[in-house]
Design a protein around this motif. Structure first.
Motif, mmCIF file in Angstrom:
data_model
loop_
_atom_site.group_PDB
_atom_site.id
_atom_site.type_symbol
_atom_site.label_atom_id
_atom_site.label_comp_id
_atom_site.label_asym_id
_atom_site.label_seq_id
_atom_site.Cartn_x
_atom_site.Cartn_y
_atom_site.Cartn_z
ATOM 1 N N VAL A 2 -4.544 0.976 5.181
ATOM 2 C CA VAL A 2 -4.928 0.340 3.914
ATOM 3 C C VAL A 2 -6.396 0.594 3.601
ATOM 4 O O VAL A 2 -6.749 0.995 2.492
ATOM 5 C CB VAL A 2 -4.628 -1.171 3.946
ATOM 6 N N ASP B 66 -9.333 -1.198 2.953
ATOM 7 C CA ASP B 66 -10.011 -1.850 1.814
ATOM 8 C C ASP B 66 -9.543 -1.343 0.455
ATOM 9 O O ASP B 66 -10.350 -1.121 -0.444
ATOM 10 C CB ASP B 66 -11.529 -1.680 1.914
ATOM 11 N N ASP B 67 -8.263 -1.175 0.257
ATOM 12 C CA ASP B 67 -7.711 -0.740 -1.026
ATOM 13 C C ASP B 67 -7.555 -1.968 -1.930
ATOM 14 O O ASP B 67 -6.729 -2.840 -1.660
ATOM 15 C CB ASP B 67 -6.364 -0.049 -0.806
ATOM 16 N N CYS B 68 -8.336 -2.054 -3.001
ATOM 17 C CA CYS B 68 -8.316 -3.231 -3.871
ATOM 18 C C CYS B 68 -6.960 -3.420 -4.540
ATOM 19 O O CYS B 68 -6.519 -4.559 -4.750
ATOM 20 C CB CYS B 68 -9.434 -3.167 -4.914
ATOM 21 N N LYS B 69 -6.290 -2.338 -4.866
ATOM 22 C CA LYS B 69 -4.976 -2.448 -5.526
ATOM 23 C C LYS B 69 -3.965 -3.107 -4.605
ATOM 24 O O LYS B 69 -3.250 -4.025 -5.004
ATOM 25 C CB LYS B 69 -4.485 -1.067 -5.965
ATOM 26 N N SER C 41 -6.815 -5.835 5.707
ATOM 27 C CA SER C 41 -7.184 -4.630 4.974
ATOM 28 C C SER C 41 -8.318 -3.882 5.672
ATOM 29 O O SER C 41 -8.317 -2.651 5.727
ATOM 30 C CB SER C 41 -7.595 -4.998 3.548
ATOM 31 N N HIS D 163 0.834 -1.208 0.000
ATOM 32 C CA HIS D 163 0.000 0.000 0.000
ATOM 33 C C HIS D 163 0.873 1.265 0.000
ATOM 34 O O HIS D 163 0.612 2.200 -0.760
ATOM 35 C CB HIS D 163 -0.936 0.000 1.205
ATOM 36 N N ARG E 63 1.181 4.154 -2.902
ATOM 37 C CA ARG E 63 0.956 5.573 -2.586
ATOM 38 C C ARG E 63 2.147 6.444 -2.961
ATOM 39 O O ARG E 63 1.986 7.578 -3.372
ATOM 40 C CB ARG E 63 0.667 5.742 -1.089
#
Length: 184
Positions: free
Chosen positions: A117, A119-122, A111, A67, A71
């Motif tokens: 994070v 719930d960041d799908c990436k 997540s 993550h 970013r």
């Protein structure tokens, strides 16, 4: 072989008594030929059959690290680095749905619990892809798009399961990019 890793400098090292022809076959051969040689090494006791499963703490660290990389560097640059983090070899036995389901639960629980994070799908998809590939399992990372309303989504598929889900909240995404073995 320590923890499932192979000696990288095969040109200058005689690999566990293997003949030079076998080393060349391993380097230049197809995945099936490599799997056959690794199976022979396992039978001879030179290698362990399976790499240990990733611990819950390790999954959390990978997820947060991925993550932060996304970013700071951007998603496109992280995708270009996948060939370094996700090895190109594959085990002869396919991934079981149970293994992938355990990893999916661990990734998604970390997540959801992490304020970083969130719930960041990436990050979830890249983490699942790297961890599956590091265990020698086949995995495909997908990036999809939905037109109305416009949205992007990333997920990793292996053994018939997707991490995170391929169609969150019932929305279907059309894959526009798929990356398999070793980030290709």
């Amino acid at each position: 072989m320590s923890g499932g890793a192979l000696i990288a400098d095969w040109r200058r090292t005689r690999f566990l008594g293997m003949a030079t022809a076998d080393i060349q076959k391993f380097a230049d051969g197809s995945p099936e030929e490599r799997a056959e040689l690794v199976t022979d090494l396992v039978r001879a006791g030179c290698a362990t059959a399976r790499r240990k499963e990733h611990s819950d703490v390790e999954v959390g660290l990978w997820l947060r690290g991925v993550h932060l990389l996304i970013r700071t560097m951007g998603f496109g640059r992280v995708l270009r680095l996948l060939s370094l983090a996700a090895p190109d070899y594959a085990r002869a036995d396919p991934a079981s749905a149970g293994e992938v389901a355990r990893l999916k639960r661990a990734v998604q629980s970390h997540s959801r619990r992490s304020w970083l994070v969130n719930d960041d799908c990436k990050a979830e998809a890249v983490t699942a892809f790297v961890l599956l590939r590091r265990r020698g399992l086949t995995a495909v990372l997908h990036v999809g798009v939905r037109e109305s309303p416009f949205a992007l989504h990333a997920w990793t598929s292996s053994a018939g399961l997707c991490v995170p889900d391929a169609d969150p909240r019932g929305h279907e995404f059309t894959p526009v990019l798929s990356i398999d073995c070793g980030g290709r």
